[in-house]
Design a protein around this motif. Structure first.
Motif, PDB file in Angstrom:
ATOM      1  N   LEU A   1     -11.106  -5.700   3.928  1.00 10.13           N
ATOM      2  CA  LEU A   1     -11.045  -5.284   2.521  1.00 10.13           C
ATOM      3  C   LEU A   1     -12.178  -4.305   2.199  1.00 10.13           C
ATOM      4  CD1 LEU A   1      -9.063  -6.000   0.275  1.00 10.13           C
ATOM      5  CD2 LEU A   1     -10.614  -7.791  -0.471  1.00 10.13           C
ATOM      6  N   GLU A   2     -13.350  -4.588   2.744  1.00 12.63           N
ATOM      7  CA  GLU A   2     -14.507  -3.689   2.521  1.00 12.63           C
ATOM      8  C   GLU A   2     -14.222  -2.301   3.095  1.00 12.63           C
ATOM      9  OE1 GLU A   2     -17.701  -5.914   4.233  1.00 12.63           O
ATOM     10  OE2 GLU A   2     -18.211  -6.912   2.340  1.00 12.63           O
ATOM     11  N   GLN A   3     -13.594  -2.261   4.260  1.00 11.54           N
ATOM     12  CA  GLN A   3     -13.217  -0.980   4.866  1.00 11.54           C
ATOM     13  C   GLN A   3     -12.242  -0.213   3.979  1.00 11.54           C
ATOM     14  OE1 GLN A   3     -11.567  -1.613   8.787  1.00 11.54           O
ATOM     15  NE2 GLN A   3     -13.266  -0.512   9.705  1.00 11.54           N
ATOM     16  N   GLU A   4     -11.243  -0.926   3.470  1.00 14.41           N
ATOM     17  CA  GLU A   4     -10.199  -0.270   2.681  1.00 14.41           C
ATOM     18  C   GLU A   4     -10.690   0.192   1.310  1.00 14.41           C
ATOM     19  OE1 GLU A   4      -7.680   0.899   3.812  1.00 14.41           O
ATOM     20  OE2 GLU A   4      -7.028  -0.274   5.502  1.00 14.41           O
ATOM     21  N   LYS A   5     -11.833  -0.333   0.872  1.00 11.40           N
ATOM     22  CA  LYS A   5     -12.383   0.067  -0.437  1.00 11.40           C
ATOM     23  C   LYS A   5     -12.633   1.566  -0.506  1.00 11.40           C
ATOM     24  CE  LYS A   5     -14.588  -3.206  -3.451  1.00 11.40           C
ATOM     25  NZ  LYS A   5     -15.807  -3.796  -3.974  1.00 11.40           N
ATOM     26  N   GLU A   6     -12.863   2.166   0.657  1.00 12.66           N
ATOM     27  CA  GLU A   6     -13.122   3.612   0.713  1.00 12.66           C
ATOM     28  C   GLU A   6     -11.851   4.419   0.445  1.00 12.66           C
ATOM     29  OE1 GLU A   6     -14.827   4.408   4.557  1.00 12.66           O
ATOM     30  OE2 GLU A   6     -16.063   2.594   4.427  1.00 12.66           O
ATOM     31  N   HIS A   7     -10.694   3.780   0.547  1.00 14.31           N
ATOM     32  CA  HIS A   7      -9.422   4.478   0.357  1.00 14.31           C
ATOM     33  C   HIS A   7      -8.685   3.823  -0.813  1.00 14.31           C
ATOM     34  CE1 HIS A   7     -10.500   4.252   4.692  1.00 14.31           C
ATOM     35  NE2 HIS A   7     -10.383   5.568   4.598  1.00 14.31           N
ATOM     36  N   LYS A   8      -8.855   4.397  -2.009  1.00 18.14           N
ATOM     37  CA  LYS A   8      -8.384   3.744  -3.237  1.00 18.14           C
ATOM     38  C   LYS A   8      -6.912   3.360  -3.204  1.00 18.14           C
ATOM     39  CE  LYS A   8     -11.663   4.985  -6.799  1.00 18.14           C
ATOM     40  NZ  LYS A   8     -11.919   5.756  -8.029  1.00 18.14           N
ATOM     41  N   PHE A   9      -6.066   4.273  -2.730  1.00 17.89           N
ATOM     42  CA  PHE A   9      -4.623   3.996  -2.726  1.00 17.89           C
ATOM     43  C   PHE A   9      -4.310   2.795  -1.837  1.00 17.89           C
ATOM     44  CE2 PHE A   9      -0.501   4.496  -0.588  1.00 17.89           C
ATOM     45  CZ  PHE A   9       0.346   4.406  -1.684  1.00 17.89           C
ATOM     46  N   PHE A  10      -4.876   2.795  -0.614  1.00 10.51           N
ATOM     47  CA  PHE A  10      -4.604   1.705   0.330  1.00 10.51           C
ATOM     48  C   PHE A  10      -5.227   0.399  -0.146  1.00 10.51           C
ATOM     49  CE2 PHE A  10      -4.218   5.503   3.087  1.00 10.51           C
ATOM     50  CZ  PHE A  10      -2.898   5.318   3.467  1.00 10.51           C
ATOM     51  N   TYR A  11      -6.372   0.495  -0.815  1.00  9.68           N
ATOM     52  CA  TYR A  11      -7.046  -0.709  -1.335  1.00  9.68           C
ATOM     53  C   TYR A  11      -6.158  -1.384  -2.386  1.00  9.68           C
ATOM     54  CZ  TYR A  11     -10.637  -3.763  -3.278  1.00  9.68           C
ATOM     55  OH  TYR A  11     -11.348  -4.865  -3.710  1.00  9.68           O
ATOM     56  N   LYS A  12      -5.630  -0.586  -3.316  1.00 11.62           N
ATOM     57  CA  LYS A  12      -4.769  -1.132  -4.371  1.00 11.62           C
ATOM     58  C   LYS A  12      -3.517  -1.768  -3.778  1.00 11.62           C
ATOM     59  CE  LYS A  12      -4.049   1.099  -8.257  1.00 11.62           C
ATOM     60  NZ  LYS A  12      -3.758   2.214  -9.202  1.00 11.62           N
ATOM     61  N   LYS A  13      -2.958  -1.100  -2.772  1.00  9.45           N
ATOM     62  CA  LYS A  13      -1.758  -1.616  -2.095  1.00  9.45           C
ATOM     63  C   LYS A  13      -2.075  -2.936  -1.387  1.00  9.45           C
ATOM     64  CE  LYS A  13       1.638  -0.054   1.380  1.00  9.45           C
ATOM     65  NZ  LYS A  13       1.214  -0.846   2.534  1.00  9.45           N
ATOM     66  N   LEU A  14      -3.211  -2.967  -0.694  1.00  4.93           N
ATOM     67  CA  LEU A  14      -3.615  -4.169   0.037  1.00  4.93           C
ATOM     68  C   LEU A  14      -3.873  -5.331  -0.925  1.00  4.93           C
ATOM     69  CD1 LEU A  14      -4.451  -5.665   2.613  1.00  4.93           C
ATOM     70  CD2 LEU A  14      -6.707  -4.592   2.436  1.00  4.93           C
ATOM     71  N   ILE A  15      -4.562  -5.052  -2.046  1.00  2.00           N
ATOM     72  CA  ILE A  15      -4.847  -6.098  -3.035  1.00  2.00           C
ATOM     73  C   ILE A  15      -3.539  -6.686  -3.562  1.00  2.00           C
ATOM     74  CG2 ILE A  15      -5.638  -6.446  -5.423  1.00  2.00           C
ATOM     75  CD1 ILE A  15      -7.924  -6.670  -3.504  1.00  2.00           C
ATOM     76  N   LYS A  16      -2.566  -5.821  -3.824  1.00  2.00           N
ATOM     77  CA  LYS A  16      -1.267  -6.281  -4.318  1.00  2.00           C
ATOM     78  C   LYS A  16      -0.606  -7.222  -3.305  1.00  2.00           C
ATOM     79  CE  LYS A  16       2.720  -4.225  -6.666  1.00  2.00           C
ATOM     80  NZ  LYS A  16       3.455  -2.992  -6.957  1.00  2.00           N
ATOM     81  N   GLU A  17      -0.669  -6.843  -2.019  1.00  2.00           N
ATOM     82  CA  GLU A  17      -0.094  -7.677  -0.957  1.00  2.00           C
ATOM     83  C   GLU A  17      -0.828  -9.016  -0.851  1.00  2.00           C
ATOM     84  OE1 GLU A  17      -0.223  -5.338   2.602  1.00  2.00           O
ATOM     85  OE2 GLU A  17       1.237  -3.868   1.865  1.00  2.00           O
ATOM     86  N   LEU A  18      -2.150  -8.972  -0.992  1.00  2.00           N
ATOM     87  CA  LEU A  18      -2.958 -10.194  -0.891  1.00  2.00           C
ATOM     88  C   LEU A  18      -2.676 -11.144  -2.055  1.00  2.00           C
ATOM     89  CD1 LEU A  18      -6.322  -8.578   0.247  1.00  2.00           C
ATOM     90  CD2 LEU A  18      -5.033 -10.259   1.556  1.00  2.00           C
ATOM     91  N   VAL A  19      -2.545 -10.598  -3.250  1.00  2.00           N
ATOM     92  CA  VAL A  19      -2.228 -11.413  -4.433  1.00  2.00           C
ATOM     93  C   VAL A  19      -0.896 -12.134  -4.227  1.00  2.00           C
ATOM     94  CG1 VAL A  19      -1.518 -11.259  -6.865  1.00  2.00           C
ATOM     95  CG2 VAL A  19      -3.609 -10.119  -6.113  1.00  2.00           C
ATOM     96  N   THR A  20       0.101 -11.402  -3.702  1.00  2.00           N
ATOM     97  CA  THR A  20       1.421 -11.985  -3.441  1.00  2.00           C
ATOM     98  C   THR A  20       1.343 -13.040  -2.333  1.00  2.00           C
ATOM     99  OG1 THR A  20       2.485  -9.915  -4.074  1.00  2.00           O
ATOM    100  CG2 THR A  20       3.812 -11.454  -2.808  1.00  2.00           C
ATOM    101  N   ALA A  21       0.649 -12.697  -1.250  1.00  2.00           N
ATOM    102  CA  ALA A  21       0.586 -13.589  -0.080  1.00  2.00           C
ATOM    103  C   ALA A  21      -0.161 -14.887  -0.382  1.00  2.00           C
ATOM    104  CB  ALA A  21      -0.073 -12.872   1.096  1.00  2.00           C
TER     105      ALA A  21
END
Length: 240
Positions: A138-158
């Motif tokens: 997650l810390e790595q993806e923070k540098e890429h806003k679009f991918f971070y938002k997408k990942l957070i959405k997946e994590l919330v669902t999962a």
């Protein structure tokens, strides 16, 4: 019968049958692209993965895998379903009750939890380009806003958790990853793009452990993966 697809908890699962079974089973836990549906799976659709399945079946391995709720990111429900799948396969097939695990990418998050939960049921583990820490990923993806938002959405669902609580829970996670449960563990890393390889000091510490014995591979050598996996698994089958 070449393979069998069936459902558990509305999730599709698949068993791949060898012509000459040796009695050893392998649980395949896929990365975020992975899927299993009513007739196929990512590992049969992808040319490289399909070749690995064919090689392992030729060596007599019975392979099994699950859709595991798609992009599960190591969720408790995915871990529970993977464990249920193990018990189902052991009951329905003629297999040694100690299985090998082959996990890729995100699938390593499930595999590490299974290593802790299923003591006595696991023979050896291979982690292919693993994501071992949700926190560092997650810390790595923070540098890429679009991918971070997408990942957070997946994590919330999962993980079925509200976003603020989810982020605070993940970022307060312990920095220790334990892979020492008495099973032989091997990490294989295909050096493509390098992003997942640079997974922080934590990852460097894990792969520096002489017990882990990591293998690093250039993308053009990927066709050797099947042989490396089979060699590692068979080297841990002398004790039944």
């Amino acid at each position: 019968m070449d393979s069998r697809n069936f459902q558990m908890d509305a999730q599709w699962n698949i068993i791949y049958y060898p012509d000459k079974p040796t009695g050893f089973g392998v649980l395949i836990i896929g990365d975020e692209r992975h899927f299993v549906d009513d007739s196929k799976s990512f590992w049969t659709q992808n040319e490289g993965k399909s070749a690995i399945i064919d090689q392992m079946k030729e060596k007599g391995y019975t392979l099994f895998s699950s859709n595991l709720y798609g992009r599960n990111w190591g969720s408790g429900s995915a871990v529970e379903l993977a464990e249920r799948l193990y018990h189902y396969v052991i009951r329905s097939e003629i297999l040694n009750n100690k299985i090998h695990i082959l996990a890729e990418g995100m699938g390593a998050l499930v595999a590490v939890k299974l290593m802790e939960k299923m003591k006595g049921c696991i023979r050896s583990v291979i982690l292919l380009n693993p994501i071992l820490s949700l926190k560092h990923h997650l810390e790595q993806e923070k540098e890429h806003k679009f991918f971070y938002k997408k990942l957070i959405k997946e994590l919330v669902t999962a993980h079925q958790m509200e976003q603020t609580l989810l982020e605070s829970t993940i970022f307060s996670m312990d920095d220790q990853i334990n892979l020492e449960y008495g099973y032989p563990v091997k990490i294989i890393h295909v050096l493509a793009g390098g992003k997942s390889y640079n997974q922080s000091k934590l990852y460097q510490k894990i792969i520096s452990n002489p017990e882990i014995n990591p293998t690093f591979m250039l993308p053009e050598k990927k066709q050797q993966l099947g042989n490396i996996i089979i060699r590692f698994f068979t080297s841990h089958e002398t004790v039944l």
